[in-house]
Every structure is written in C-alpha cells, then in structure tokens.
Design a protein around this motif. Structure first.
Motif, mmCIF file in Angstrom:
data_model
loop_
_atom_site.group_PDB
_atom_site.id
_atom_site.type_symbol
_atom_site.label_atom_id
_atom_site.label_comp_id
_atom_site.label_asym_id
_atom_site.label_seq_id
_atom_site.Cartn_x
_atom_site.Cartn_y
_atom_site.Cartn_z
ATOM 1 N N LYS A 75 0.842 -1.198 0.000
ATOM 2 C CA LYS A 75 0.000 0.000 0.000
ATOM 3 C C LYS A 75 0.876 1.246 0.000
ATOM 4 C CE LYS A 75 -0.792 0.182 5.010
ATOM 5 N NZ LYS A 75 -0.478 1.555 5.318
ATOM 6 N N TYR A 76 0.270 2.367 -0.401
ATOM 7 C CA TYR A 76 0.974 3.633 -0.329
ATOM 8 C C TYR A 76 1.320 3.896 1.135
ATOM 9 C CZ TYR A 76 -0.409 4.710 -5.153
ATOM 10 O OH TYR A 76 -0.567 4.692 -6.518
ATOM 11 N N THR A 79 -0.945 5.243 4.369
ATOM 12 C CA THR A 79 -2.348 5.372 3.949
ATOM 13 C C THR A 79 -3.027 4.008 4.032
ATOM 14 O OG1 THR A 79 -2.078 4.802 1.607
ATOM 15 C CG2 THR A 79 -1.588 7.087 2.241
ATOM 16 N N LYS A 80 -4.305 4.014 3.700
ATOM 17 C CA LYS A 80 -5.046 2.761 3.566
ATOM 18 C C LYS A 80 -5.348 2.481 2.101
ATOM 19 C CE LYS A 80 -7.035 2.870 8.151
ATOM 20 N NZ LYS A 80 -8.250 2.793 8.960
ATOM 21 N N LYS A 81 -4.561 3.085 1.209
ATOM 22 C CA LYS A 81 -4.748 2.883 -0.234
ATOM 23 C C LYS A 81 -3.833 1.744 -0.684
ATOM 24 C CE LYS A 81 -4.663 4.901 -4.682
ATOM 25 N NZ LYS A 81 -5.016 5.864 -5.560
#
Length: 190
Positions: A75-76, A79-81
């Motif tokens: 993930k990035y 973040t939670k992306k």
C-alpha cells in the motif's frame, strides 16, 4: 518448548540415537509445514519500500526480503490505499497495470497510478532453520505438541513402526487444529 527439547523428547520416544539427524530434520520440516499451512500474523513482517527517485514504479528483488514466502499487502506508505495483486497469470495488452503488483521471476513488479516516495509492504516469512544454537521460534511455544508429534510420526515411519507413526500423526492433527483455531479466531481477528 524449544527445538532442542522437542528433539530430545522424540529421541526418548523412539529410543534411536542413531536417528538424531533425521529427528532434527523432521522437526524443522514440521515447523515449516505448520508455518506455511496458514497465514499466521506472527510470521508477518512489515517494512517500508523506498522508491528512489519518487515515481510510479518499483521492481523489488525477492532476495532483498528476508526469508520471503509471499506478499500479504502493498500500500501507499502511511495510507489505507492498497496496491492490488494483478489478477491473471498472463500480462496482456489490455491489462490494467496501474496500482497493481505481480511477481515475475525473482522480483515483485509494482506499478502505481500516483507518484510515491515509499510503499508499505507486508509479507510472510519462512521460519529460520532451527538448531541447538538457534532453538526458539514463536510457534514452539503454542504448537509444540503438533510439531513434536508430526516429526515423531515421520521418524517412526522411517524406522518401520507404522502403528506409532499413525498414533503420532493423529495427535499432531488434533493439536494443530486447536492451535490453528486459537490463532485464527482468538487474538487474530481481522
């Protein structure tokens, strides 16, 4: 228990000091088996991957990851992306590669939609090979009986004692099921 104690216990059960190297090998095989048959959070390593210079892609050598077994997530950073695993066994010309990762050869290939300086990576590790000098592993605290009985079953089978081998195999299965339930339902809720 630790590795040395389990080896000594199997040695006592089999009464075959000539099989000491086989016992050590089978204990390590049992540890490896139980570590890979489920994704235990205690085998999960979290690290940050730096992308230099900041950009849209990263090729990460698997050899840079200690005892790499498989990816849990990318993930990035911060973040939670999440960057998703590419769904497909083959890259095609229509394949969407942005915010995707895939393993090819000895590398993890990561393609991003947005520029990033770093990514968070979670991956599962294989356990270290255990010896009398390196006897501890987290699973030997809670799953020691399954490891002991699985290794004993293999050694009993090798020396021709199929009855004892089958008894130990059943005991290993029962102990492993209890351990797995404790570690997938207990403190390991998602």
């Amino acid at each position: 228990m630790n590795f040395t104690a389990i080896v000594n216990e199997i040695l006592s059960m089999t009464k075959r000091p000539d099989k000491i190297n086989d016992i050590r090998r089978e204990v390590n095989a049992a540890i490896l088996y139980y570590s890979t048959e489920s994704d235990y959070r205690r085998d999960l390593v979290e690290t940050t991957i730096t992308i230099t210079p900041a950009g849209y892609e990263k090729i990460l050598a698997l050899s840079d990851l200690t005892r790499f077994r498989k990816v849990s997530y990318i993930k990035y950073a911060g973040t939670k992306k999440y960057v998703e695993e590419l769904n497909g066994l083959k890259l095609t010309k229509d394949c969407e590669l942005l915010d995707k990762w895939y393993i090819s050869g000895d590398s993890i290939n990561i393609r991003l939609r947005a520029s990033a300086a770093s990514l968070d990576l979670g991956y599962y590790q294989y356990p270290e090979y255990k010896t009398d000098l390196l006897p501890n592993y987290w699973m030997l605290d809670g799953n020691w009986n399954a490891i002991l009985e699985r290794a004993a079953s293999a050694v009993f089978n090798d020396i021709g004692d199929t009855g004892s081998s089958q008894v130990s195999a059943r005991k290993a299965l029962e102990a492993a099921n209890i351990f797995r339930n404790d570690n997938t339902r207990g403190s390991q809720h998602d």
